[in-house]
Structure formats: C-alpha cells, structure tokens
Design a protein around this motif. Structure first.
Motif: not given
Length: 469
Positions: A419, A456-457, A411, A415, A453-454, A460-461
């Motif tokens: 990005n 954080d994403q 993942r 990501l 940013r990656s 969020e999963m």
C-alpha cells in the motif's frame, strides 16, 4: 588519479542484485533462512519522506529508515558538507592527542545542548557501541573511586540497548539473548512501565510508583553497595514504543540518587527532536550521569554515536591515575571528521525549523493515533512527538493478542509495503511510527490513509476475523 571502474555496472539486472544479496550479505536481526526466502527489497533513492526501490516503486517512509533519518532524505546541504570535509580532511585520529575541527566543534555543541552537567563527549560509530562504551566507563568509574564491588546493572523488560555483547545483555528482548549466552550474571531486569499492560495503567502515579518499588526491591536483593547503574530509554523503542507517564523519568533520577546508583539514559532513538524537544530528558528536567546518542545525531547520513558523560564522573576517572597512564578505551573512527561535519549540519537543520515542524506535525500525528483507536483491530495507541505506535489485539476488552502462527507482523509488513508505506511491524502485533521531522500534515494524512487501508485488508482475512473475540 584515473577513474576507477564501476563496481555496480548499469547493465546488472535487479534480480542479480537480489541473488547476490542472498548469497553474500548478512542482514541485521534477520532469520538467515527467512531472508533467503523473502529476498531483499533493494532501495535506490530517497527524497524527503519518500523512498524508491530498484523496481521504481515509490513509498512513504514512516519509520525514518531505522528511527534515524530525522531530517528526511536528500538534504543537499548535508551532502555538500560531507564532500567538502572529505576533500579537506577525510580522516583524523583522536589517538596520540590529535584532533579535528569538526569533532571538537560537535563535542562543544552537544555539551551546550545537553542537560546540565553532561560536559564531556566520547564519539562512537553508533548506538550499540555507545552503550557498550558507557558500560565500560561506568565500570572504570567505580574502580576509580574505590568501589570495585559495584558491578551490577539494572535495566527494563522490553528495553533495547543495542546488540554489542554487553548492550545486548541489558536489552531485554529474547532474540538478542537466544544463542548468545545472554544476559550476563551482572545484568538484571525489572518490569517495564507499560501502561496498556499494567494492572493500574489508568493511574500514572501507580505506574511510576511500581517502577520505583521494583528498583528498590532489586537493589535490596542485590545490595546497594553492589549496584552500579540503572539503564533505561525515556520511551522504549524496539520493545513496541512503550511510553511511560510524564514524571516517570524524574522519579527514576531521584531513586538512583537515593541509592548512589548512576543513571544511564539511552536516547539513541528519542534524541534530536524525536519526542519534541532536542532530548526527551529535557521534558522532565532530568540530567543523567550518562546519555547515549546516535541515529538522529547524523540523521543516518553517516555512522556516528556519542556518550555524554557527567563532569563528576569525568573528574573522578581523570584523577584516579597518573597523567601519563591512558584510559584504555578507544575506536579507530571515534570523532570521525566527516561524520562530525555531518552532525554539525544536521543539528543546524534541526535548529532552523525542523524541530518546530516536527512539533506541529506531531499534533496531526496525535490526532490520527486517537482517531484510529476505533478500528476493530486496535487495542491501544500511544506516542509522543513523532514517535508512536498502534497495538493490535484480538479482543479489546481482555486485551488478548494474536496467536504467533497467524504472523500478524509478517502480514502487516507485506500489506503496508504493497500500500506504499513503510512502518515497523513488531512481532507482538504493534505497528511503530517514527516519521522524519520534515513530514508535512498532508504526508501524515497519507501515512494513516495507507495504514488504515492495510488494517482493513488484514481484518478481511478469514482467519484473522475468526480470531477476534
């Protein structure tokens, strides 16, 4: 000479390249079926810290290719040196007493830069065959001095020493053993000096003492008269950028001396400014009996590796047989003149500002590694110079990792690519960094902006958030 027809017609579609790759090209350390499903990300060009793929996507390379493009992409002076050498003398064998000026000068330069006593250089094509060559020379050495029973080698868990038949056995990563009948019976491993996972990781002296004790125990088990060498990286790269405490390497040197064991230090990753100084050994004033190099030697612009051999080993091998009898180890492309010319120019660039820039940008790197520790997914950060890692955990208190079926590495790889940054995403949820020494502070800021940013994403999963303890 007539111009040869292009082998890569301009009209060939990007998709056809991906299809051809699936059909014919075997990629290193890759699941065959997994790669067929994923498809290749075909790179087209590079400039400094940046890479562009065939779709026109531009990304920051925070891993220097494969820990190797230390000077960055697009250094025109290297291209010019390679072109000039190709025109003048594209190949010269080192067999039959032949030689070439670039190979001779590069050997001299490496001997002058290396830790004291490493006066002799054998050139290889890369790191794996450098380690393999060192193993062969170590075996030959003990036969030469009348100690043929010394055949056992000791290395570290989480260590990586290439993927030749011999080196992959010293490597202690399961993917390099599975299906290859490795390790060999003469290859042994002791625990890694892994501070974050060590029961006394907060105490540098305790971590160092535990490795010394492990060597002592293994030597007692095998017999000091049977052990040939101890092999280690100053920082364990492919195991997840594991950074031992300062003083660890020196303690290993002293332990090897105490037991009459040769010390093989693998600086394929850490050499040439990656950790700050030219060689990581310099940081502790350690001079091993063998030093293996590659990657940063030519900054990936041409294939080349090297084995640096201590003078006492060289003299013993040299004196062990009549002068007419050759030492039967050699490669067709050992000391290749184009690669050697590239290596000389790369070292010139290191000495003319790149090492210094790496040290300065390394301070910014340290700042970001320390700052990002606060992220909910981050258990540990570690690094030295421009080599470092972020280790992700599901529970900061217990240091528990993630279930394999969550595929955190896969993942993250997607990501970070999406990005616009390339990092190494290890299967044990470690993110590895090895940006080029030309990296600017603003580019370092951008690397971490995109990595954060990656993260954080990823957080969020739902299934990842649910896994957090």
């Amino acid at each position: 000479m007539e111009n040869a027809p292009s082998r890569s017609p301009a009209h060939r579609s990007n998709q056809s390249l991906v299809d051809l790759d699936r059909r014919h090209l075997i990629h290193p350390v890759t699941s065959f079926r997994g790669h067929e499903a994923h498809g290749a990300r075909v790179l087209e060009s590079g400039d400094g810290m940046w890479l562009t793929d065939i779709e026109g996507k531009k990304v920051l390379d925070a891993f220097a290719g494969l820990w190797c493009v230390n000077v960055g992409y697009g250094q025109e002076s290297i291209v010019e040196v390679a072109m000039e050498q190709m025109r003048r003398l594209p190949y010269a064998t080192g067999y039959f007493h032949f030689g070439s000026e670039p190979a001779i000068l590069l050997a001299d330069k490496l001997a002058s830069l290396a830790p004291e006593g490493l006066d002799h250089v054998y050139f290889t094509l890369g790191g794996s065959d450098a380690v393999d060559s060192a193993i062969r020379y170590i075996t030959h050495y003990f036969n030469a001095i009348g100690k043929p029973e010394k055949k056992q080698f000791i290395a570290l868990e989480w260590g990586y020493h290439g993927s030749s038949s011999n080196g992959a056995g010293l490597t202690a990563l399961a993917n390099f053993h599975r299906g290859f009948d490795l390790p060999r019976p003469w290859q042994h491993h002791i625990a890694s000096p892994y501070p974050y996972r060590h029961p006394e990781g907060h105490d540098d002296a305790a971590v160092i003492a535990s490795t010394v004790a492990a060597i002592e125990a293994k030597v007692a088990e095998l017999g000091a008269d049977k052990v040939a060498a101890f092999c280690c990286e100053p920082i364990q790269g492919s195991g997840g950028v594991i950074v031992p405490p300062r003083g660890w390497l020196k303690a290993i040197r002293e332990t090897c001396d105490r037991f009459g064991i040769l010390m093989l230090v693998d600086e394929v990753i850490t050499g040439f400014g990656r950790t700050g100084p030219m060689f990581a050994c310099d940081d502790e004033g350690v001079s091993p009996d063998f030093l293996t190099l590659a990657k940063g030697l030519t900054s990936g612009y041409a294939p080349m590796g090297a084995v640096l051999m201590a003078d006492h080993v060289y003299q013993s091998i040299a004196d062990s047989a009549p002068a007419a009898l050759p030492v039967g180890h050699g490669f067709t492309y050992s000391g290749h003149p184009v690669s050697a010319a590239v290596g000389l120019e790369v070292i010139r660039l290191y000495e003319n500002g790149l090492l210094e820039n790496g040290v300065q940008t390394g301070k910014r790197f340290d700042h970001h590694l320390e700052r990002i520790r606060a992220h909910p997914l981050v258990g540990d950060t570690r690094g030295r110079g421009l080599l470092g890692a972020i280790e992700l955990v599901s529970n900061k208190e217990t240091k528990a990792g993630f279930a394999a079926d969550l595929d955190i590495a896969g993942r993250l790889s997607q990501l970070t690519w999406d990005n616009g940054v390339i990092v190494r995403c290890f299967a044990n949820a470690v993110i590895g960094f090895a940006p080029a020494l030309c990296c600017s502070e603003s580019e370092m800021d951008l690397i971490f902006q995109r990595v954060e940013r990656s993260l954080d994403q990823l957080l969020e999963m739902p299934d990842v958030r649910q896994a957090l303890g």
